[in-house]
Design an enzyme around this catalytic site. Structure first.
Site, short mmCIF file in Angstrom:
data_model
loop_
_atom_site.label_atom_id
_atom_site.label_comp_id
_atom_site.label_asym_id
_atom_site.label_seq_id
_atom_site.Cartn_x
_atom_site.Cartn_y
_atom_site.Cartn_z
N SER A 178 0.85 -1.19 0.00
CA SER A 178 0.00 0.00 0.00
C SER A 178 0.87 1.23 0.00
O SER A 178 1.99 1.22 0.53
CB SER A 178 -0.90 0.03 1.24
N ASP A 179 0.39 2.30 -0.63
CA ASP A 179 1.01 3.58 -0.37
C ASP A 179 0.82 3.88 1.11
O ASP A 179 -0.08 3.33 1.76
CB ASP A 179 0.41 4.67 -1.24
N TRP A 180 1.65 4.74 1.65
CA TRP A 180 1.67 4.96 3.09
C TRP A 180 0.38 5.66 3.54
O TRP A 180 0.21 6.85 3.38
CB TRP A 180 2.90 5.77 3.46
#
Length: 746
Positions: free
Chosen positions: A238-240
Site C-alpha cells: 500500500s502507499d503509506w
C-alpha cells in the site's frame, strides 16, 4: 511473472506451516515507518523499504518523521524520472536504475519505492516531476530497463502508483472514473510492462479511488487485472496510509500495509485483522497468500534461503555513480531555442575564450582613458544557486553534494572569469512555526488554493512580496546593464513541484515573466534556462534567442548545464511531454476534469498529451519529442518492410551533416487510417537514439510488432488490429515527421 524462485515454493510452504497467525500478521504490516516485523525464531528478517525515486532517503527512527540526522545517510542525488525520460535513452534508464539499486542495497534496504510511472495527464499535477511522460510507450520502454537495473542489485523496485493516480488534490479520496479503453491504452501499459517485461518484484497501490472503490480495495485492479490477467506473483504494497478497511482490503491481493502513523498495532492489517481472522470474518488462507508473496520476495532478494551469502552488498556515493548521474544529466537537458545573436551566428554555445577574455574600454571616470577589464558575466535568478535535493515530498534526500548552475559555471571558467550574481526574483521565506511534520500530516485532505486571500496574513504577504520584487528586479537589471553576457536561471522549485499539492496555474511564479522581459530588453542575447519538473507558460519565448529546459537532473545538474552552455557537450534531450502555449489549451482545462475534490471523470479519453493537441489542431509551444542540437542531421532512404502477422520493419539512414558530434532521436509514430473506432492522429510506437560523429551515417532499424497497430476493443475485451491502411511517421518530434503508407496484413 515466473522465475527461478519457483524452486523455493516448497520451502515457502514449510515456513508457512511453522508460522503462527500472530507472526504472519506481523509480516504484513508496518512495524516501523519503513519496515515490517521479523520472525527471528525462523530466520525471517524484517523487510526494509525506503523512498525514493531520485536517491535513497535519509534515515528516520521507526516511530518518528524527524530524521535521525547522522552523517552516514548522505547519498548520490540522481535524476528525476522526468529528466531521465528526457534522455530518450533506454541504456541510461538501466544505468540509472542500477545506481539507485546499488545505493539502496548499500544503505541496507530491501525495497526502493520507485519508479513512479503515472501518466502526466495534466501539467499542474504536483508530482509530475516524479513521473516520466504523457505517453505510455515512452513510459514503459524507459521503466522496464530502469527496473532491471534496480533489481540486478538484489533489491526490489516498487513501481507506483497503481493506478490512475494523476492529481494530488484530495489525493486520499478523489474518485477517478476512466473508461475501459482509456485505462488499457493510456494508464495501464506501463504497469503491465513493468510486470511482464521488467519482472518487477513489488508494486505500490495508489491513494485514490477507482470507479468508486479505493485502489487498495479494488478487486478489479488487484485481482482481476494484476493477479489473474497479468499473472503477477510479486508483492503489492500500500502507499503509506492508503488502506481504509480491514476485511474488504484483506480480501484483495494487497499484501503489505504501510502508513505514516506510529500506532503500528492498530493498522488495519494488524490487531484488527488478527481479530477478523479469529472471528472468521477473514480466512487465514488470505493471510497466507500475502505472507507467501512476501516470502517469495525474500527468496528472490536472497534475504532467506541457500543464497543468502551470495546477496550483493551494494555501495553508495561512489565515483562511478556520480559519473553515471552526470552522463544522464548531459542527455536530459533540452535545447528549446537557439537563434542568431547580435554578433552573428547562433547564440549557443557560448564562446569560452570570450567569456574569460579582457577588452579595452573607455574609463569615463578617468577622462576617457583606455583601461583593460574582464568580460563581465551576469548570472541572474534564484535557481542559479538554489539546491533542490532536499525538497519535493517523499522524493527528498540528503545529497552528498549538488552542483548548482552558478557553481558549475564558476568551476568551469575559474578565476579568470568575472561572474556576478543577482537573485533576480523574490521568494518569500517560510515562517518558522512549531507544526507537525509534513509527512505526519500527509493523510489530511489536500486541495488547491486553501489560503484565504483576504486574510491579514495574505495581505501582509502580498505587500512584502511587492516591495521585495521591485527591489530584486532593479538589482538584476542594474547588473545586466553592466554585463557583456547575461544568463538567467529560473523556473520552478519544490514549493510547486511537490507531493501533496497541485499547482494553481501554469504560470511562472515570483514575477519571473516581468524580469525576463526586462533582461531581454537590456540584452537581447540573454540566455534563459528553465529548471523545473513541469511545463510553464513562457509568453516571452519568441523574444529569447537562447532557451534551455532542464528537469531536476541530480547532483551534477550545474556541471551538465555548464558543459552544454560552453559547447563541451552537444544537447540531445527531447521533451517527454507537450508544452502547451497556455494552460487553457489542455484537454483537462477544457473539460474541467482536473483538481476536483470528489469525482474526476477522464472525459478526454485516450486523447492525452500530444494526442489531444493533434486531434484538436492546437499548436503547442513545444511539441512532444522536441529538442534541438548544435549540429544538423538528415534522414534518407526511409524504407518499410511489411511481413505477415502485422510485423513492420522501419529503417532510415541518419547522417550528421554538421561540424559537431551529437545524437538524434529517431521517432516512429503509427497512424490508423481506416478504423472502426476513433483513434489518435498518430501514436509513438518506436524510437532509437543514435550518436554520430560529423559526417558519419548510420542506418537505424526499428521493428513494429502487432501491438504497435492495436487498439483496445471493449467488446472482445482485448487488443485488436484491423487489417487496412496505416501510415508510419518517422522524424525528430511529433510534429516533424515524414509519413509513409503501409498495408498491414494479418
Amino acid at each position: 511473472m515466473k522465475d527461478k524462485s519457483q524452486i523455493y515454493e516448497a520451502q515457502i510452504d514449510e515456513l508457512l506451516s511453522q508460522l503462527t497467525l500472530e507472526e504472519k500478521i506481523g509480516m504484513i504490516h508496518g512495524n516501523g515507518l519503513f519496515r515490517t516485523k521479523a520472525v527471528e525464531r525462523l530466520g525471517i528478517p524484517r523487510l526494509v523499504t525506503s523512498d525514493g525515486p531520485m536517491g535513497v532517503r535519509m534515515e528516520f527512527p521507526d516511530d518518528s518523521w524527524y530524521p535521525i540526522n547522522k552523517s552516514d545517510d548522505y547519498v548520490s542525488y540522481g535524476p528525476s524520472n522526468s529528466a531521465l525520460a528526457a534522455t530518450w535513452n533506454t541504456e541510461l534508464a538501466y544505468e540509472t536504475g542500477k545506481v539507485l539499486g546499488e545505493e539502496a542495497r548499500g544503505r541496507g534496504k530491501d525495497m526502493i519505492l520507485g519508479p513512479g510511472i503515472n501518466i502526466k495527464r495534466d501539467p499542474l499535477c504536483g508530482r509530475n516531476f516524479e513521473y516520466m511522460s504523457e505517453d505510455p510507450y515512452l513510459t514503459q520502454t524507459m521503466a522496464v530497463p530502469y527496473i532491471k537495473g534496480v533489481q540486478e542489485n538484489d533489491v526490489s523496485a516498487c513501481v507506483k502508483h497503481y493506478a490512475v493516480n494523476n492529481q494530488e488534490t484530495n489525493r486520499m479520496a478523489v474518485d477517478t472514473l476512466v473508461d475501459e479503453r482509456t485505462l488499457r491504452e493510456i494508464y495501464l501499459p506501463g504497469f503491465k510492462a513493468a510486470v511482464q517485461e521488467g519482472g518487477v518484484y513489488s508494486l505500490m497501490d495508489a491513494y485514490n479511488k477507482f470507479r468508486g472503490k479505493y485502489c487498495s480495495e479494488s478487486k478489479e485492479l488487484l485481482d482481476d487485472i494484476l493477479r489473474d490477467e497479468w499473472k503477477y506473483d510479486g508483492v503489492v504494497v500500500s502507499d503509506w496510509g492508503a488502506v481504509h478497511s480491514t476485511k474488504e482490503t484483506a480480501e484483495t491481493s494487497l499484501d503489505l500495509e504501510m502508513s505514516v502513523t506510529y500506532n503500528f498495532d492498530e493498522y488495519f492489517y494488524a490487531n484488527p485483522l488478527l481479530e477478523a481472522v479469529r472471528n472468521g470474518e477473514v480466512s487465514e488462507e488470505s493471510v497466507d497468500a500475502k505472507v507467501r508473496n512476501i516470502l517469495r520476495l525474500m527468496f528472490r532478494l536472497k534475504m532467506i534461503g541457500d543464497k543468502v551469502d551470495e546477496r550483493k552488498p551494494g555501495a553508495y556515493n561512489t565515483r562511478e555513480h556520480q559519473d553515471k548521474i552526470l552522463n544522464t544529466a548531459r542527455e536530459a537537458i533540452v535545447l528549446l531555442r537557439n537563434e542568431e545573436c547580435t554578433e552573428g551566428g547562433k547564440l549557443l554555445p557560448l564562446d569560452q575564450k570570450k567569456l574569460v577574455s579582457r577588452k579595452t574600454v573607455n574609463d569615463l571616470a578617468a577622462d576617457g582613458a583606455k583601461v583593460n577589464r574582464c568580460h563581465k558575466i551576469a548570472v541572474i535568478g534564484h535557481n542559479a544557486e538554489h539546491l533542490h535535493a532536499g525538497g519535493g515530498g517523499s522524493a527528498e534526500i540528503k545529497a552528498l553534494y549538488e552542483i548548482s548552475p552558478l557553481m558549475g559555471l564558476k568551476m568551469a571558467l575559474g578565476g579568470n572569469a568575472d561572474i556576478s550574481y543577482a537573485q533576480g526574483y523574490y521568494i518569500p521565506g517560510k515562517k518558522s512555526v512549531n507544526e507537525v511534520n509534513w509527512q505526519e500530516a500527509s493523510l489530511e485532505r489536500q486541495v488547491m488554493g486553501q489560503e484565504n486571500p483576504d486574510s491579514p496574513e495574505q495581505i501582509a504577504l502580498r505587500k512584502e512580496i511587492a516591495e521585495n520584487r521591485k527591489k530584486f528586479l532593479e538589482e538584476a537589471c542594474a547588473l545586466a546593464k553592466e554585463a557583456d553576457t547575461v544568463i538567467f536561471v529560473g523556473g520552478l522549485n519544490h514549493d510547486y513541484d511537490v507531493e501533496g499539492r497541485d499547482r494553481a496555474d501554469m504560470k511562472l511564479p515570483y514575477g519571473q515573466d516581468e524580469l525576463i522581459e526586462e533582461l531581454v530588453k537590456i540584452n537581447p542575447d540573454t540566455v534563459v534556462i528553465m529548471v523545473a519538473g513541469s511545463p510553464v507558460e513562457m509568453p516571452w519565448r519568441d523574444k529569447v534567442r537562447g532557451l534551455i529546459w532542464c528537469y531536476y537532473a541530480g547532483m551534477e545538474t550545474g556541471t551538465a548545464l555548464t558543459e552544454i552552455l560552453l559547447g563541451k557537450v552537444n544537447p540531445s534531450g527531447k521533451l517527454p511531454e507537450t508544452f502547451p502555449v497556455v494552460y487553457e489549451d489542455t484537454a483537462t482545462y477544457k473539460n474541467g476534469q482536473f483538481g476536483r475534490e470528489d469525482v474526476v471523470e477522464y472525459q478526454e479519453g485516450i486523447f492525452v498529451g500530444y494526442r489531444h493537441y493533434e486531434k484538436e489542431e492546437i499548436k503547442p509551444a513545444y511539441s512532444f519529442g522536441y529538442g534541438l542540437t548544435y549540429t544538423d542531421f538528415t534522414f534518407d532512404n526511409l524504407t518499410l518492410m511489411s511481413e505477415m502477422g502485422g510485423i513492420v520493419t522501419v529503417s532510415v539512414d541518419v547522417r550528421n551533416v554538421g561540424t559537431m558530434a551529437g545524437a538524434e532521436v529517431v521517432q516512429c509514430y503509427v497512424a490508423d487510417c481506416e478504423c472502426s473506432v476513433e483513434r489518435p492522429v498518430k501514436e509513438l510506437k518506436a524510437y532509437s537514439k543514435v550518436f554520430l560523429q560529423p559526417g558519419e551515417c548510420k542506418t537505424v532499424t526499428m521493428t513494429l510488432n502487432r501491438e504497435a497497430f492495436a487498439f483496445y476493443d471493449v467488446v472482445s475485451r482485448e487488443f485488436k488490429v484491423e487489417t487496412g491502411e496505416f501510415e508510419i511517421y518517422v522524424g525528430t518530434s511529433s510534429d516533424k515527421c515524414e509519413k509513409m503508407p503501409v498495408r498491414v496484413s494479418l
